[in-house]
Design a protein around this motif. Sequence first.
Motif, PDB file in Angstrom:
ATOM      1  N   SER A 170       0.827  -1.209   0.000  1.00  0.00           N
ATOM      2  CA  SER A 170       0.000   0.000   0.000  1.00  0.00           C
ATOM      3  C   SER A 170       0.857   1.253   0.000  1.00  0.00           C
ATOM      4  N   ARG A 174       1.119   4.244  -2.948  1.00  0.00           N
ATOM      5  CA  ARG A 174       1.032   5.678  -2.657  1.00  0.00           C
ATOM      6  C   ARG A 174       2.243   6.417  -3.217  1.00  0.00           C
ATOM      7  N   THR A 229      -2.743  11.273   2.448  1.00  0.00           N
ATOM      8  CA  THR A 229      -3.177  10.010   1.858  1.00  0.00           C
ATOM      9  C   THR A 229      -2.814   8.792   2.700  1.00  0.00           C
ATOM     10  N   THR A 230      -2.081   8.971   3.780  1.00  0.00           N
ATOM     11  CA  THR A 230      -1.684   7.824   4.600  1.00  0.00           C
ATOM     12  C   THR A 230      -2.798   7.449   5.564  1.00  0.00           C
ATOM     13  N   SER A 231      -2.908   6.154   5.844  1.00  0.00           N
ATOM     14  CA  SER A 231      -3.928   5.686   6.773  1.00  0.00           C
ATOM     15  C   SER A 231      -3.667   6.186   8.191  1.00  0.00           C
ATOM     16  N   GLN A 234      -4.960   9.756   8.433  1.00  0.00           N
ATOM     17  CA  GLN A 234      -6.417   9.769   8.416  1.00  0.00           C
ATOM     18  C   GLN A 234      -6.997   9.264   9.730  1.00  0.00           C
ATOM     19  N   GLU A 235      -6.359   8.248  10.325  1.00  0.00           N
ATOM     20  CA  GLU A 235      -6.825   7.735  11.604  1.00  0.00           C
ATOM     21  C   GLU A 235      -6.643   8.776  12.709  1.00  0.00           C
TER      22      GLU A 235
END
Length: 249
Positions: A170, A174, A229-231, A234-235
Amino acid sequence: MGVYLFFIGAFDVKYCGEYNRHAHVWMESLSCQLIGSLALLSTEVSVMMLTYMTLEKYVCIVFPFHHYRAGRKRTLCSLTSIWALGFVLALAPFCDRNTFGNFYGRNGVCFPLHSDQAEKPGARCYSTGIFLGLNLFAFILIVFSYSSMFYSIQKTAKSARQTTFDLEVSVAKRFFFIVFTDAMCWIPIFLLKILSLLQVQITGTLILWVVIFILPINSALNPILYTITTSAFQERLRVCVRFRCMDNH
């Protein structure tokens, strides 16, 4: 890069309507030299850092069972070396005026991209070595690394289902968008430099468009692609919004 664009805009406002009267003084000024070196520092550090991160991902994905992982100390040493080399590349033209001449003052935007017959041979070789040597080599290396990574991903996708490997995949996807945006920015730079070396007539307006609008795009997009764009980002953003809503209630 933002500081460079700010000062270019400020001096554009200052000389608006009467630039031709002040063009020579501006291009010979210390202000032009400093902001030009700042722009070169920004572009070269960005290229080298992206190359370093690409090679790190290349090792992790193509050799997933290799025990090499960059620790904090190794990463700090690598980043320090990148910044040190960037400062050397940006400040070297100040060391020998006879060899480089007015390296950053060849045009109104103070960026050493366009080569002409009046440019000193040392300055022409130096800028060519940077844009068609270091940067083109880095671009080819990045393209090769991502091609190898996606080939390795496709080859092992059916047999490898580890969580760690999926995470690396992933991240590689990206980074692909980062490389794609950089390619869209750098290919015109390479072409423009080659055409100027071939002494093809290039209008000053085209150079202004490339330096002011195309070159800073990756400087603007990379922080977004690296973070938003990183999880993980966002978390954390969801957690912050959740706590803010709880505090408001």
